[in-house]
Design a protein around this motif. Structure first.
Motif, PDB file in Angstrom:
ATOM      1  N   THR A 122      27.613  52.119  47.779  1.00  0.00           N
ATOM      2  CA  THR A 122      27.135  51.635  49.064  1.00  0.00           C
ATOM      3  C   THR A 122      25.669  52.042  49.207  1.00  0.00           C
ATOM      4  O   THR A 122      25.175  52.892  48.463  1.00  0.00           O
ATOM      5  N   HIS A 123      24.961  51.414  50.139  1.00  0.00           N
ATOM      6  CA  HIS A 123      23.557  51.738  50.419  1.00  0.00           C
ATOM      7  C   HIS A 123      22.626  51.428  49.254  1.00  0.00           C
ATOM      8  O   HIS A 123      21.491  51.903  49.218  1.00  0.00           O
ATOM      9  N   LYS A 124      23.113  50.662  48.280  1.00  0.00           N
ATOM     10  CA  LYS A 124      22.284  50.235  47.152  1.00  0.00           C
ATOM     11  C   LYS A 124      22.595  48.773  46.846  1.00  0.00           C
ATOM     12  O   LYS A 124      23.616  48.234  47.268  1.00  0.00           O
ATOM     13  N   GLU A 125      21.717  48.149  46.065  1.00  0.00           N
ATOM     14  CA  GLU A 125      21.858  46.726  45.772  1.00  0.00           C
ATOM     15  C   GLU A 125      23.045  46.449  44.848  1.00  0.00           C
ATOM     16  O   GLU A 125      23.425  47.280  44.037  1.00  0.00           O
ATOM     17  N   PHE A 126      23.597  45.245  44.980  1.00  0.00           N
ATOM     18  CA  PHE A 126      24.563  44.742  44.013  1.00  0.00           C
ATOM     19  C   PHE A 126      23.764  43.871  43.048  1.00  0.00           C
ATOM     20  O   PHE A 126      23.439  42.720  43.349  1.00  0.00           O
ATOM     21  N   HIS A 127      23.412  44.442  41.903  1.00  0.00           N
ATOM     22  CA  HIS A 127      22.507  43.744  40.983  1.00  0.00           C
ATOM     23  C   HIS A 127      23.268  43.105  39.823  1.00  0.00           C
ATOM     24  O   HIS A 127      24.502  43.136  39.778  1.00  0.00           O
ATOM     25  N   ILE A 128      22.531  42.515  38.909  1.00  0.00           N
ATOM     26  CA  ILE A 128      23.209  41.773  37.840  1.00  0.00           C
ATOM     27  C   ILE A 128      23.913  42.685  36.840  1.00  0.00           C
ATOM     28  O   ILE A 128      24.769  42.225  36.088  1.00  0.00           O
ATOM     29  N   GLY A 129      23.568  43.973  36.859  1.00  0.00           N
ATOM     30  CA  GLY A 129      24.346  44.919  36.066  1.00  0.00           C
ATOM     31  C   GLY A 129      25.759  45.042  36.622  1.00  0.00           C
ATOM     32  O   GLY A 129      26.749  45.062  35.880  1.00  0.00           O
ATOM     33  N   HIS A 130      25.862  45.126  37.958  1.00  0.00           N
ATOM     34  CA  HIS A 130      27.187  45.145  38.590  1.00  0.00           C
ATOM     35  C   HIS A 130      27.936  43.847  38.302  1.00  0.00           C
ATOM     36  O   HIS A 130      29.149  43.841  38.101  1.00  0.00           O
ATOM     37  N   PHE A 131      27.187  42.741  38.304  1.00  0.00           N
ATOM     38  CA  PHE A 131      27.818  41.452  38.027  1.00  0.00           C
ATOM     39  C   PHE A 131      28.415  41.437  36.616  1.00  0.00           C
ATOM     40  O   PHE A 131      29.515  40.926  36.405  1.00  0.00           O
ATOM     41  N   ARG A 132      27.704  42.007  35.637  1.00  0.00           N
ATOM     42  CA  ARG A 132      28.253  42.070  34.284  1.00  0.00           C
ATOM     43  C   ARG A 132      29.530  42.915  34.270  1.00  0.00           C
ATOM     44  O   ARG A 132      30.501  42.576  33.582  1.00  0.00           O
ATOM     45  N   ASN A 133      29.526  43.998  35.030  1.00  0.00           N
ATOM     46  CA  ASN A 133      30.709  44.841  35.142  1.00  0.00           C
ATOM     47  C   ASN A 133      31.893  44.027  35.666  1.00  0.00           C
ATOM     48  O   ASN A 133      33.005  44.087  35.120  1.00  0.00           O
ATOM     49  N   VAL A 134      31.654  43.236  36.716  1.00  0.00           N
ATOM     50  CA  VAL A 134      32.717  42.413  37.303  1.00  0.00           C
ATOM     51  C   VAL A 134      33.221  41.373  36.301  1.00  0.00           C
ATOM     52  O   VAL A 134      34.426  41.145  36.174  1.00  0.00           O
ATOM     53  N   ALA A 135      32.296  40.743  35.578  1.00  0.00           N
ATOM     54  CA  ALA A 135      32.685  39.721  34.605  1.00  0.00           C
ATOM     55  C   ALA A 135      33.597  40.325  33.537  1.00  0.00           C
ATOM     56  O   ALA A 135      34.630  39.741  33.175  1.00  0.00           O
ATOM     57  N   ILE A 136      33.242  41.506  33.045  1.00  0.00           N
ATOM     58  CA  ILE A 136      34.064  42.187  32.038  1.00  0.00           C
ATOM     59  C   ILE A 136      35.411  42.596  32.637  1.00  0.00           C
ATOM     60  O   ILE A 136      36.475  42.375  32.050  1.00  0.00           O
ATOM     61  N   GLY A 137      35.367  43.187  33.827  1.00  0.00           N
ATOM     62  CA  GLY A 137      36.596  43.643  34.477  1.00  0.00           C
ATOM     63  C   GLY A 137      37.562  42.514  34.763  1.00  0.00           C
ATOM     64  O   GLY A 137      38.768  42.618  34.482  1.00  0.00           O
ATOM     65  N   ASN A 138      37.055  41.411  35.324  1.00  0.00           N
ATOM     66  CA  ASN A 138      37.916  40.262  35.618  1.00  0.00           C
ATOM     67  C   ASN A 138      38.623  39.751  34.370  1.00  0.00           C
ATOM     68  O   ASN A 138      39.818  39.440  34.383  1.00  0.00           O
ATOM     69  N   THR A 139      37.873  39.661  33.263  1.00  0.00           N
ATOM     70  CA  THR A 139      38.455  39.138  32.027  1.00  0.00           C
ATOM     71  C   THR A 139      39.467  40.105  31.427  1.00  0.00           C
ATOM     72  O   THR A 139      40.521  39.684  30.929  1.00  0.00           O
ATOM     73  N   LEU A 140      39.197  41.399  31.505  1.00  0.00           N
ATOM     74  CA  LEU A 140      40.175  42.369  31.004  1.00  0.00           C
ATOM     75  C   LEU A 140      41.462  42.317  31.817  1.00  0.00           C
ATOM     76  O   LEU A 140      42.568  42.435  31.264  1.00  0.00           O
ATOM     77  N   VAL A 141      41.342  42.124  33.124  1.00  0.00           N
ATOM     78  CA  VAL A 141      42.538  41.977  33.960  1.00  0.00           C
ATOM     79  C   VAL A 141      43.359  40.787  33.477  1.00  0.00           C
ATOM     80  O   VAL A 141      44.578  40.888  33.272  1.00  0.00           O
ATOM     81  N   ARG A 142      42.703  39.644  33.269  1.00  0.00           N
ATOM     82  CA  ARG A 142      43.415  38.444  32.810  1.00  0.00           C
ATOM     83  C   ARG A 142      44.011  38.651  31.417  1.00  0.00           C
ATOM     84  O   ARG A 142      45.111  38.185  31.127  1.00  0.00           O
ATOM     85  N   LEU A 143      43.283  39.333  30.539  1.00  0.00           N
ATOM     86  CA  LEU A 143      43.785  39.576  29.187  1.00  0.00           C
ATOM     87  C   LEU A 143      45.037  40.451  29.210  1.00  0.00           C
ATOM     88  O   LEU A 143      46.016  40.183  28.496  1.00  0.00           O
ATOM     89  N   TYR A 144      44.999  41.507  29.999  1.00  0.00           N
ATOM     90  CA  TYR A 144      46.179  42.365  30.100  1.00  0.00           C
ATOM     91  C   TYR A 144      47.370  41.584  30.646  1.00  0.00           C
ATOM     92  O   TYR A 144      48.506  41.716  30.160  1.00  0.00           O
ATOM     93  N   GLU A 145      47.131  40.766  31.659  1.00  0.00           N
ATOM     94  CA  GLU A 145      48.213  39.973  32.228  1.00  0.00           C
ATOM     95  C   GLU A 145      48.772  38.988  31.206  1.00  0.00           C
ATOM     96  O   GLU A 145      49.987  38.802  31.121  1.00  0.00           O
ATOM     97  N   LYS A 146      47.894  38.370  30.417  1.00  0.00           N
ATOM     98  CA  LYS A 146      48.338  37.393  29.422  1.00  0.00           C
ATOM     99  C   LYS A 146      49.126  38.073  28.303  1.00  0.00           C
ATOM    100  O   LYS A 146      49.935  37.432  27.627  1.00  0.00           O
ATOM    101  N   ASN A 147      48.883  39.359  28.123  1.00  0.00           N
ATOM    102  CA  ASN A 147      49.638  40.116  27.123  1.00  0.00           C
ATOM    103  C   ASN A 147      50.871  40.801  27.720  1.00  0.00           C
ATOM    104  O   ASN A 147      51.478  41.648  27.072  1.00  0.00           O
ATOM    105  N   GLY A 148      51.216  40.430  28.949  1.00  0.00           N
ATOM    106  CA  GLY A 148      52.480  40.878  29.528  1.00  0.00           C
ATOM    107  C   GLY A 148      52.444  42.145  30.360  1.00  0.00           C
ATOM    108  O   GLY A 148      53.489  42.627  30.807  1.00  0.00           O
ATOM    109  N   TYR A 149      51.267  42.718  30.587  1.00  0.00           N
ATOM    110  CA  TYR A 149      51.164  43.959  31.353  1.00  0.00           C
ATOM    111  C   TYR A 149      51.178  43.692  32.861  1.00  0.00           C
ATOM    112  O   TYR A 149      50.754  42.634  33.324  1.00  0.00           O
ATOM    113  N   LYS A 150      51.601  44.685  33.621  1.00  0.00           N
ATOM    114  CA  LYS A 150      51.401  44.696  35.061  1.00  0.00           C
ATOM    115  C   LYS A 150      50.056  45.381  35.292  1.00  0.00           C
ATOM    116  O   LYS A 150      49.837  46.512  34.844  1.00  0.00           O
TER     117      LYS A 150
END
Length: 566
Positions: A122-150
């Motif tokens: 908080t109190h700091k910018e949401f920059h494109i480094g954070h965006f890269r973090n989100v892109a990686i995180g979102n895809t890992l979530v989908r990958l785990y789900e596709k491999n049968g994980y909760k």
């Protein structure tokens, strides 16, 4: 793919090949579709690998197989040539049957995993480094789900550190009587950058910031209401951004709620002898014997640090969700820090599976981003720039489109350009974002993949208009490009497994691009709607549908939507 390999392995079993059989893909399709290296069996049979290959061929050459057309040898290798029609029938039908579930597996059935991202402040910018973090995180979530994980996606908001004190100090000292603008979060980020510069230029200001930090730690009523109000500004803006990016957290942890528990844990570590009093009265954990240097738990003035809160955070996450593995995604500059954190947890008997995934920094032409210096590209600014560029190009291509259609298409293309570019590199590598390269409709880009999907849509729409209803004959899909495309489609499940095993979303982007390339290669050399007969046209249309389905599946893993037309 597994069914194809199973039939080949059954043939090898006839030739007394036992154990773990590894099949590879020859470098040239003319050398076969799969190859088996005979170095191991040659040693086992006490003969040269070449003689072993010849022996295997002799034993299985007359065995009937629907999938394998013929078997040849090339030195120490046994090469298998598949029957194109059987491959086509198996792959196309399986993709059609499974649909969006094609590529799913149950390797993670019954297992639970927690993924923490993007751990922004908080109190700091949401920059494109954070965006890269989100892109990686979102895809890992989908990958785990596709491999049968909760999967439990969570966030940890750093809402109580020195950066907060610095921002509040800057606000009170330089902007106390100002009316906050509409984008309060961006304003706070600008104030933080300004305050950081002021402290660098005037070191004495550091004492004033420290006093604000002390008041925060004590929940002083003089500063607490301002802290809570500005904190809420940040949280509201982050939720807006997360909604646009498709982030859905199962829970959010806050540093302010963990600081006190962290201080108590620090006292317990002192009592147990795990921690000790260091120079100036600071509390440390000496990890030198693990080649991890000295970890600082508490400052000499009694203030906590990130480590003070991260220790109870690790415990709280397992307590709340009882998972098999807890993953944290941060920049690679924190790799060493997480080694220290996990070692301390190991020392105190917290024997859980803890994984840290580090991603490289997103660079500007003038160097790496740092919100301490203000030379950052905010995610929203970058999105707007990409969006406006693609909006203009869409208008130029489609003068007849409505404003609504132009805006919707430009948004989807912008998200594809940004997400794909962040994910096409291995996570640990530093990257430099190039807007011209990322938005191109040719090359290794998101818009290129969407262009291929749109091209397939156009083919299918024309086929619908022409009312093509013939039954496809898969035996007619015998061209090399068709066979290679089919075999590549069959690899998708293995790609999904490989990407997860390596925590590497770039595996998906590479597969996605290569599949699009192989389709274009096929389409350039072979007509779909003007093929020799209706049966072949129908078969190729089914192949087009299969490619489209798998491309859309891979894009879904990347949280990228498609467009009907570009």
């Amino acid at each position: 793919m597994q069914e194809i390999k199973k039939e080949i392995k059954n043939l090898l079993a006839v030739a007394d090949v036992k154990g773990d059989v590894q099949l590879t893909t020859p470098p040239n399709p003319e050398m076969g579709d799969f190859a088996f290296a005979c170095f191991g069996v040659g040693k086992e049979w006490q003969m040269s690998p070449k003689d072993a290959a010849d022996k295997i061929k002799e034993k299985i050459k007359d065995k009937k197989s629907k999938m394998v057309a013929r078997v040849e040898t090339a030195g120490p290798y046994v090469n298998f040539y598949l029957q194109p029609g059987e491959v086509a029938s198996l792959v196309v039908k399986e993709i059609g049957k499974q649909g969006k579930k094609y590529g799913d597996n149950k390797s993670g059935k019954g297992k639970k995993v927690l993924i923490e991202y993007p751990s922004n402040n908080t109190h700091k910018e949401f920059h494109i480094g954070h965006f890269r973090n989100v892109a990686i995180g979102n895809t890992l979530v989908r990958l785990y789900e596709k491999n049968g994980y909760k999967v439990y996606p969570v966030n940890y908001l750093n809402d109580f550190g020195n950066h907060v004190a610095k921002c509040l100090w800057g606000l009170l000292k330089f902007h106390k009587n100002e009316q906050p603008p509409e984008n309060c979060q961006k304003w706070l980020g600008d104030i933080y950058a300004e305050a950081s510069q002021q402290v660098r230029d005037n070191p004495d200001f550091g004492k004033e910031v420290a006093e604000i930090q002390k008041k925060l730690e004590e929940h002083d009523p003089e500063i607490w209401p301002l802290f809570m109000k500005t904190r809420e500004w940040s949280i509201e803006k982050f939720e807006e951004i997360f909604k646009q990016l498709g982030v859905k957290h199962a829970a959010v942890f806050y540093e302010k709620d963990l600081k006190d528990r962290g201080q108590k844990m620090t006292d317990e570590l002192l009592f147990k002898g795990v921690a000790e009093i260091g120079e100036g009265g600071a509390v440390i954990v000496d990890l030198s014997k693990y080649n991890l240097d000295i970890a600082l738990l508490r400052k000499s003035n009694g203030a906590g640090l990130y480590l003070t809160s991260d220790l109870p955070l690790a415990v709280e996450k397992f307590k709340k969700f009882n998972v098999d593995e807890s993953i944290v995604i941060t920049g690679t500059e924190q790799n060493f820090y997480f080694k220290q954190l996990y070692k301390i947890l190991e020392i105190i008997g917290f024997n859980k599976k803890l994984t840290h995934i580090g991603y490289g920094l997103v660079n500007l032409k003038e160097g790496k981003m740092s919100s301490r210096f203000g030379n950052v590209i905010l995610y929203e600014d970058l999105y707007y720039e990409v969006y406006e560029k693609l909006k203009m190009e869409s208008k130029q291509r489609h003068a007849d489109w409505s404003e609504k259609q132009v805006n919707k298409t430009a948004h989807v293309l912008a998200m594809a350009a940004l997400k794909f570019d962040m994910l096409k590199h291995e996570a640990a590598k530093n990257i430099t974002f190039d807007i011209k390269e990322a938005t191109a409709v040719d090359g290794f880009t998101g818009p290129y993949i969407l262009y291929v999907v749109a091209r397939i849509n156009s083919i299918l729409e024309k086929a619908k208009d022409e009312k093509i209803k013939a039954k496809g004959d898969y035996e007619l899909l015998d061209k090399p490009e068709e066979k290679q495309l089919l075999l590549f489609l069959s690899q998708y499940e293995e790609i999904v497994s490989d990407a997860l095993r390596e925590y590497n979303p770039s595996t998906i982007t590479r597969y996605c691009f290569d599949l699009a390339q192989k389709f274009n290669d096929f389409y350039t050399k072979h007509s779909v709607l003007n093929a020799e007969n209706k049966e072949l046209i129908a078969a190729r249309l089914q192949l087009c549908i299969a490619v489209k389905n798998v491309l859309e599946n891979t894009l879904d893993l990347l949280t990228i939507n498609t467009v009907e037309e570009m």
